[in-house]
Design a protein around this motif. Sequence first.
Motif, PDB file in Angstrom:
ATOM      1  N   CYS A 156       0.708  -1.168  -0.150  1.00 15.18           N
ATOM      2  CA  CYS A 156      -0.064   0.015  -0.094  1.00 15.18           C
ATOM      3  C   CYS A 156       0.684   1.111  -0.027  1.00 15.18           C
ATOM      4  CB  CYS A 156      -1.072   0.025   1.264  1.00 15.18           C
ATOM      5  SG  CYS A 156      -2.498  -1.352   0.843  1.00 15.18           S
ATOM      6  N   SER A 173      -8.267  -0.180  -3.141  1.00 16.70           N
ATOM      7  CA  SER A 173      -8.317   0.675  -2.033  1.00 16.70           C
ATOM      8  C   SER A 173      -9.512   1.216  -1.557  1.00 16.70           C
ATOM      9  CB  SER A 173      -7.512   2.106  -2.769  1.00 16.70           C
ATOM     10  OG  SER A 173      -7.503   3.014  -1.912  1.00 16.70           O
ATOM     11  N   ILE A 183      -3.258   0.772   9.364  1.00 15.29           N
ATOM     12  CA  ILE A 183      -3.841   0.352   8.022  1.00 15.29           C
ATOM     13  C   ILE A 183      -4.302  -1.158   8.225  1.00 15.29           C
ATOM     14  CG2 ILE A 183      -1.772  -0.599   7.342  1.00 15.29           C
ATOM     15  CD1 ILE A 183      -2.281   0.075   4.505  1.00 15.29           C
ATOM     16  N   ALA A 200      -4.682  -4.369   5.535  1.00 15.41           N
ATOM     17  CA  ALA A 200      -4.464  -4.805   4.239  1.00 15.41           C
ATOM     18  C   ALA A 200      -3.784  -5.961   4.301  1.00 15.41           C
ATOM     19  CB  ALA A 200      -3.648  -3.453   3.661  1.00 15.41           C
ATOM     20  N   GLN A 208      -7.057  -3.518   0.788  1.00  7.85           N
ATOM     21  CA  GLN A 208      -7.419  -2.449   2.124  1.00  7.85           C
ATOM     22  C   GLN A 208      -8.607  -2.935   2.776  1.00  7.85           C
ATOM     23  OE1 GLN A 208      -5.944   1.374   0.526  1.00  7.85           O
ATOM     24  NE2 GLN A 208      -5.896   1.635   2.668  1.00  7.85           N
ATOM     25  N   PHE A 243      -5.281   5.158   6.940  1.00  7.58           N
ATOM     26  CA  PHE A 243      -4.105   4.735   6.277  1.00  7.58           C
ATOM     27  C   PHE A 243      -3.140   5.769   6.841  1.00  7.58           C
ATOM     28  CE2 PHE A 243      -1.729   3.794   2.406  1.00  7.58           C
ATOM     29  CZ  PHE A 243      -0.445   3.321   2.909  1.00  7.58           C
TER      30      PHE A 243
END
Length: 306
Positions: free
Chosen positions: A14, A47, A128, A130, A140, A145
């Motif tokens: 990410c 995302s 985050i 992910a 994600q 984030f």
Amino acid sequence: MKYLIIGAGGTGGCIGGYLADRGKDVTLVARGEHLKAIKENGLVVHSTRRDNIHLKNVKAFSSAEVVDKFDVIFVCVKGYSLHDTIPTIIKASHEKTLVIPILNTLRAGEKLEKALPGITVLDGCIYISAYISAPGEITQGIKIFRVVFGPRENSKVDRALLQKIQEDLIESGIDGVLSDDISRDIFKKFTFTSACASTGAYFDIMAGKMQKEGKYRETFVSLLQELQKIANGLCIQLDCDLIEESLNILAGLALDTTASMQKDMKAGTKSEKEELIFDVVDIAEKYGIDVPNYYKIAKYFGYDRT
């Protein structure tokens, strides 16, 4: 600024994906089928903060293939793989390179600084959710984030470089935070990750069970209380109510969220139980702090320092 991302999993994929998608000079270090897929088809980031990212020509290599020098190296591996990154960091660094570890551990910066004399090591943490959902793809889970980073105590770093990194993160859609007390911020992030992963793994439950009143939530809170005692013992001045903030983060997780440590333990592979559970007990014993709930969970997972 030339960025090297060592570890292109959920965290590194990410960070690298967002940066590269905004035109930053990014090189990823990956391995196995994930690396093969990225080389052949590019990197896809599903995302939750913006449109999906598909980088068809992202630079990706194995650690052995890295030959360039980089200005910033994000280390985004599991705690048990930290030592393995050292040869790559050494060959990829020049005299002004900044190394930023982004791991679920309290001591990553300390360990790298000892292993990398002459290379400037910062410290960092990330908020985050992910994971690698398929080779070459990152998914994600939530919109949060945030990358928090800063110089270690008594280190001297050009603030203009730190601000440039922050600007690049923000321009790329990441909440980049330049910390004024990175030890505090790492501990604050660690508390949630450790307490959540420990509770989830011990009871084999998902986040949804901890979000409800009952023994799972009570265990989560009791671990946070023990971590607060450790913070007091280490003279870490937290800038928030640890329990309230952690419960707010917990409330924002999807019901089926499980920590990566828990996933690894169920799969029978290496996990971060040393960093997320055992290290807490070690620190508590060193400073004479009573942490009965952490000790119980650590013993359940094989803790033995005799």
